[in-house]
Design a protein around this motif. Structure first.
Motif, PDB file in Angstrom:
ATOM      1  N   ASP A 130       0.745  -1.143  -0.039  1.00 53.76           N
ATOM      2  CA  ASP A 130       0.063   0.134   0.064  1.00 53.76           C
ATOM      3  C   ASP A 130       0.868   1.302   0.022  1.00 53.76           C
ATOM      4  O   ASP A 130       0.592   2.350  -0.674  1.00 53.76           O
ATOM      5  N   TYR A 131       1.808   1.292   0.712  1.00 50.31           N
ATOM      6  CA  TYR A 131       2.995   2.298   0.746  1.00 50.31           C
ATOM      7  C   TYR A 131       3.331   2.604  -0.686  1.00 50.31           C
ATOM      8  O   TYR A 131       3.535   3.716  -1.111  1.00 50.31           O
ATOM      9  N   LEU A 133       2.094   2.043  -3.423  1.00 51.87           N
ATOM     10  CA  LEU A 133       1.128   2.556  -4.326  1.00 51.87           C
ATOM     11  C   LEU A 133       0.858   4.057  -4.126  1.00 51.87           C
ATOM     12  O   LEU A 133       0.435   4.719  -5.296  1.00 51.87           O
ATOM     13  N   THR A 134       1.161   4.506  -3.208  1.00 46.57           N
ATOM     14  CA  THR A 134       1.093   6.030  -2.962  1.00 46.57           C
ATOM     15  C   THR A 134       2.250   6.884  -3.407  1.00 46.57           C
ATOM     16  O   THR A 134       2.185   8.056  -3.440  1.00 46.57           O
ATOM     17  N   PHE A 135       3.350   6.201  -4.007  1.00 50.10           N
ATOM     18  CA  PHE A 135       4.382   6.744  -4.714  1.00 50.10           C
ATOM     19  C   PHE A 135       3.932   7.489  -6.016  1.00 50.10           C
ATOM     20  O   PHE A 135       3.181   6.731  -6.673  1.00 50.10           O
ATOM     21  N   ALA A 136       4.486   8.484  -6.190  1.00 49.91           N
ATOM     22  CA  ALA A 136       4.060   9.317  -7.478  1.00 49.91           C
ATOM     23  C   ALA A 136       5.123   8.527  -8.741  1.00 49.91           C
ATOM     24  O   ALA A 136       6.092   7.957  -8.192  1.00 49.91           O
TER      25      ALA A 136
END
Length: 675
Positions: A130-131, A133-136
């Motif tokens: 999930d972490y 997935l938050t990356f640009a």
């Protein structure tokens, strides 16, 4: 000293100043239950070591035979046997339960640790996924996935987390594990092939850190948009701390199990000991009671409450009453016997196996001078006049014996005659033999007088029978000479013939009495007994009485030492009796047989035999079953046999008739060869 707080809990601090600082010792303060556990552990360990040391010391100190005897005595004791059985029945299940419980708990703990580790690994995978997935787009993973993130995840999941890029370590919550060599810096080849090549979602292996084996979990980190076959990031989670915690829990559980088992074992053993003592106490009381009964008590004096023991006590009391009655009866009989022995006119001495006097009556003390506890030979040695008694006792063993000895009396020229009887007592115990002594001087003198009177009566009776025909013949000759002288010559011849016949009978009677009263001294010489008897019997076979057959059976030569003249007289008497008893058509058989130790001359007839009630008397002097006999033939034959060291016996044959046997010793083969 003072209270202090530590990560492990409260403690007591002991501080001591040093030249360059302070030295502090922290002693943890334990709660009651952990304190009791620690004390129990130390106590149990100390007692176990002491028991092992004591057992080793006993094994080394006691000889092997003494150890076996002690062990056997312990096993033979009922209470000890009950304790041993109870101990085994309790100890074995306790050990099995402990082992089973510890193994089951160990498996359950390991399974729980693995499940917790897999759950933590899944959590880390989900959080990191999930972490990511938050990356640009275009954001580099190397700038976001670092050690700090893994340390935070480790604190959250309470598990160490490692991240591998490719096959090499990329980040870790505890780098010191890699520095210490506890964790591999590269993913093991078999794990990498499973995860990267075969597509496993999870893989594990067992690693070791010193003596501790722990589990390592490996899983790929799925990055969104990246195919599984191109995964380059892998997570590992070593369960080393969890395994150490599980080991501590297992050790704690083992200690608790051992202490609980030891406490239960001690409690049950104490109860079993008490029960064994309570169970065996009535038996011990019974044993003590039987000992009192053996000492003379009439009963046990016990009143147990158990029905079985009460019945046993009642049976023992009945037995004790019977024993007491029998003891009293035996005591009375013993007193009667002692009074009888003390007051009889014969001296009685009981001896042990060593010849010491156990008991003697008043007469024995007067005659022999015996003393209780003294050897009989020593008592006799004090008086030289008792030498014949010593000679009689010398060499006496297990055979009864009797004899009459002459001793000097109290007056000069006086002689006393003592009758001695030696009676061995068979079986073990005491007494071993009895000696009976009686001063038979007056008794023997009276018997001799009676014997002479009886002999005078018999001689007078035997002489009177021939004298009557002699008197009648003489009176007849005198009457004829007066009244009819012409026929005197004829009467004279007839009467003188009758007188001569009766005189011959008187001579024979005198000869037989003389022969019985004084048999000549035998002069034994070596010879063939069978040949001597055959020569004697041959005369009867050549001219037997009318209608009587005489038979002879001889085994073969029988070397022996005998007096041919006297033995011939004995055999001739037996033959004459057999021929007289056998009527016309009868048969007299003579057998001469023998073995290595004795020879037998058997004379048998087919006559009527001897009535059983008088058979024991046929060897008595002057007893005869014939009207014309003097009753001396068989007694003379018996005396001749006894003078040769043999014997003479008689029995009625089952088929009819009498059988008389002379038994004589033969010359041993060794003596025969040396001669």
């Amino acid at each position: 000293a003072g209270p202090a707080r530590t990560p492990e809990g409260p403690a007591t601090a002991y501080v001591r100043p040093l030249p360059d600082g302070w030295a502090a010792v922290l002693v943890p303060e334990l709660a009651p239950l952990p304190a009791l556990e620690r004390v129990g552990s130390w106590t149990f360990g100390t007692l176990a070591l002491a028991a092992l040391a004591l057992a080793a010391a006993l094994l080394l100190a006691l000889p092997r035979a003494a150890f076996r005897e002690s062990l056997g005595r312990a096993v033979r004791t009922y209470s000890k046997r009950l304790l041993i059985v109870t101990t085994l029945l309790l100890l074995v299940p306790l050990l099995l339960v402990n082992v089973i419980l510890v193994r089951a708990t160990e498996r359950r703990l390991l399974a729980a640790r693995r499940d917790a580790g897999e759950a933590a690994l899944n959590t880390v995978q989900k959080v990191l996924g999930d972490y990511i997935l938050t990356f640009a787009p275009g954001f580099g993973l190397d700038t976001a996935l670092d050690d700090d993130l893994l340390v935070w995840l480790s604190r959250v999941t309470r598990h160490e987390v490692n991240l591998y890029w490719g096959s090499g370590v990329y980040a870790s919550s505890r780098h010191e594990l890699f520095t210490a060599g506890l964790l591999p810096k590269r993913i093991p080849g078999e794990i990498y092939s499973r995860l990267a090549l075969l597509g496993y979602e999870l893989s594990s292996r067992t690693n070791r850190a010193g003596e501790t084996a722990y589990l390592e979990l490996y899983a790929p980190l799925r990055v969104p948009g990246v195919p599984a076959s191109q995964a380059r990031l892998f997570l590992s989670m070593p369960l080393l701390a969890q395994q150490e915690e599980a080991a501590r829990d297992l050790a704690h559980l083992r200690r608790h199990g051992i202490l609980a088992s030891a406490a239960l074992f001690a409690l049950v053993l104490a109860v079993a000991t008490r029960l064994a003592r309570n169970f065996t106490r009535p038996l011990t009381e019974l044993v003590e009671g039987t000992r009192r009964i053996a000492a003379g008590a009439p009963r046990l004096d016990l009143a147990p409450t158990a029905v079985e023991l009460a019945a046993l006590v009642e049976a023992v009391d009945q037995m004790a009453r019977r024993i007491a009655e029998a003891r009293e009866r035996l005591l009375r009989e013993k007193q009667v016997v002692e009074r009888m022995v003390e007051n009889i006119t014969s001296g009685v001495v009981s001896l042990d196996a060593e010849g010491r006097v156990l008991m003697h009556n008043r007469v024995a003390a007067d005659l022999l001078g015996t003393r209780v506890g003294e050897r009989l030979e020593a008592s006799l040695a004090r008086s030289s006049r008792l030498a014949p008694v010593t000679a009689f006792l010398r060499g006496r063993g297990g055979e009864p014996a009797r004899s009459t000895v002459r001793l000097p009396g109290g007056e000069p020229g006086e002689e006393r005659e003592w009758a001695l009887v030696w009676v061995p007592v068979p079986g073990a115990g005491e007494p071993a033999a009895l000696l009976v002594v009686e001063d038979a001087t007056e008794v023997l003198r009276g018997q001799r007088l009676l014997a002479w009177a009886e002999m005078a009566r018999i001689i007078a009776h035997e002489i009177k029978n021939p004298l009557t025909p002699i008197r009648l013949s003489a009176e007849h000759m005198r009457e004829v000479h007066k009244s009819d002288p012409q026929h005197f010559g004829e009467v004279f011849e007839r009467c003188t013939a009758n007188i001569l016949s009766q005189v011959e009978e008187l001579r024979q009677i005198a000869s037989e009495f003389s022969a019985y009263s004084s048999i000549p001294r035998i002069e034994p010489r070596p010879g063939d007994l069978a040949a001597a008897v055959a020569e004697l019997v041959e005369g009867y076979r050549a001219a037997p009485p009318e209608g009587v057959a005489v038979e002879l059976a001889v085994d073969g030569p029988l070397p022996a030492r005998f007096d041919a003249r006297l033995l011939g007289r004995a055999v001739r008497n037996l033959l004459e009796n057999a021929l007289r008893a056998s009527a016309a058509g009868g048969r007299v058989s003579v057998r001469v047989e023998g073995d290595g130790s004795e020879a037998r001359i058997v004379v048998a007839d087919t006559g009527p035999g001897v009535p059983p009630e008088v058979l024991p008397r046929i060897f008595d002097p002057y007893f005869s079953t014939h009207d014309t006999g003097t009753g001396l033939g068989l007694p003379i034959a018996r005396r001749i046999a006894e003078e040769h060291g043999g014997d003479l016996t008689a029995r009625n044959r089952p088929e009819g008739g009498l059988e008389v046997t002379i038994t004589l010793p033969v010359i041993p083969p060794a003596a025969r060869d040396s001669g």
